[in-house]
Design a protein around this motif. Structure first.
Motif: not given
Length: 293
Positions: A86-102
Motif C-alpha cells: 500500500d505504500g509503494l509507488h509506480s517506478g519506485q526502485p527496489w533493491l532486493q539484497t537477500s539471497t533467495v535463489g533464482p
C-alpha cells in the motif's frame, strides 16, 4: 519525495546482521534512512544512529526514493512486499539484497511488475563487518536506466558494484556461485582445525605454515581466529549458511550438476544446527566433525 540527485531517502526493510549494517553505512554516507523489522527491538538501536524507525512496512516505503530489503529468505521477502504494497509507488526502485535463489527472484520480479515497482536483483557478497563498513560487493541485475538513481545507495553500502544483466536472476545465479566458494572454504577451515586438534597438532602451527604463501587466505585466518578464541558471534549465521547451501543444491540439481563438496557442507551444517549451533557463526560447522560415542 526527495530528489535522488541530492539526498535520497532509503527504506530498509529487515534489520538483522546485514540490514542493520547497510542501514548504518547509508546513514554514514548522509542518506536519510527509514527502517522496519518484523521484530521491532532489532530495529530500535538504529534510531540512535539517526534512522527513523517505523512499525509498519507500508509507512516505511511510502515516498522513499529507494526500497532495500535485507531479509532471511524468499517467503520473508514476499510477505514483507505484500505488507508494504500500500505504500509503494509506480517506478519506485527496489533493491532486493537477500539471497533467495533464482526461482524466487523471478517470482518476486513478477510481483514487483504487477505493483509497478522497478525490481533490482541485488544480492550482496560479504558478512557483518563489510556491511557495517560499507565494503560489500553488490551483484545487480535490472534495468540500466535506474543506475543513476541507485548510485548513492550502492556507493554507500558497497566498495564494488557488479552489473550482471538487465533481467533479474543473473545476479542471484552469480551469488550462488560465489557462496559455493565461501561455504566450501569454511568447511575446509573447519576440517583442517578439527584434524589438527585430533592429531594433537597446534592449529596455529598450521596457520603459520601457510601464512603468506599461495595457500593462504584472509578468510582462513578470520574464521580460525573466531574458533580459536571461542567468539562465535555470527558474522554469517550457520542457519543462514545452511539455507543458502540448500538453494545452491536446488539450482545445481535443476542445472544437471552434482556438487559433492556442497552436499557434504549441507550435511555438516545440518548436524551442527541440530546440535544447537545454528545461531552461531558458520564456522561452528567445526562441531559437526566430532564423532559421537
Amino acid at each position: 519525495m526527495s530528489s535522488a540527485s541530492t539526498t535520497p531517502t532509503v527504506a530498509v526493510l529487515g534489520t538483522g546482521i546485514m540490514g542493520s549494517g547497510m542501514a548504518r553505512s547509508l546513514l554514514r554516507a548522509g542518506l536519510s534512512v527509514r527502517v522496519w523489522n518484523r521484530t521491532p527491538d532489532r530495529a530500535g538501536p538504529l534510531a540512535d544512529d539517526g534512522a527513523t524507525v517505523l512499525a509498519d512496512p507500508a509507512e516505511a516505503v511510502r515516498g522513499a526514493d529507494v526500497v532495500l530489503t535485507a531479509l532471511n529468505d524468499g517467503p520473508a521477502v514476499s510477505a514483507t512486499l505484500e505488507a508494504a504494497a500500500d505504500g509503494l509507488h509506480s517506478g519506485q526502485p527496489w533493491l532486493q539484497t537477500s539471497t533467495v535463489g533464482p526461482d524466487a527472484t523471478v517470482q518476486l520480479a513478477a510481483r514487483a511488475a504487477e505493483l509497478g515497482v522497478a525490481y533490482y536483483d541485488a544480492p550482496v557478497l560479504g558478512t557483518k563487518a563489510p556491511a557495517e563498513e560499507g565494503k560489500l560487493t553488490v551483484f545487480v541485475s535490472g534495468a540500466p536506466e535506474g543506475r543513476e538513481r541507485l548510485a548513492p545507495v550502492l556507493d554507500a553500502i558497497g566498495q564494488r558494484t557488479v552489473w550482471v544483466s538487465h533481467e533479474p536472476g543473473g545476479a542471484s545465479r552469480l551469488k550462488l556461485v560465489a557462496n559455493t566458494w565461501v561455504i566450501n572454504l569454511v568447511g575446509a577451515v573447519a576440517e583442517c582445525l578439527g584434524l589438527a586438534e585430533s592429531l594433537h597438532v597446534d592449529p596455529r602451527l598450521f596457520l603459520d605454515a601457510v601464512a603468506g604463501g599461495p595457500l593462504d587466505t584472509g578468510y582462513l585466518h578470520a574464521k580460525s581466529a573466531a574458533l580459536l578464541t571461542g567468539d562465535l558471534t555470527p558474522s554469517f549465521a550457520l542457519t543462514t549458511a545452511l539455507k543458502d547451501t540448500r538453494l545452491i543444491l536446488e539450482a545445481a540439481e535443476q542445472a544437471g550438476v552434482r556438487l559433492d563438496l556442497t552436499e557434504a557442507s549441507a550435511e555438516r551444517f545440518a548436524r551442527a544446527e541440530a546440535a544447537g549451533h545454528g545461531a552461531e557463526d558458520m564456522i561452528a560447522t567445526y562441531y559437526a566433525g566430532r564423532v559421537q560415542d
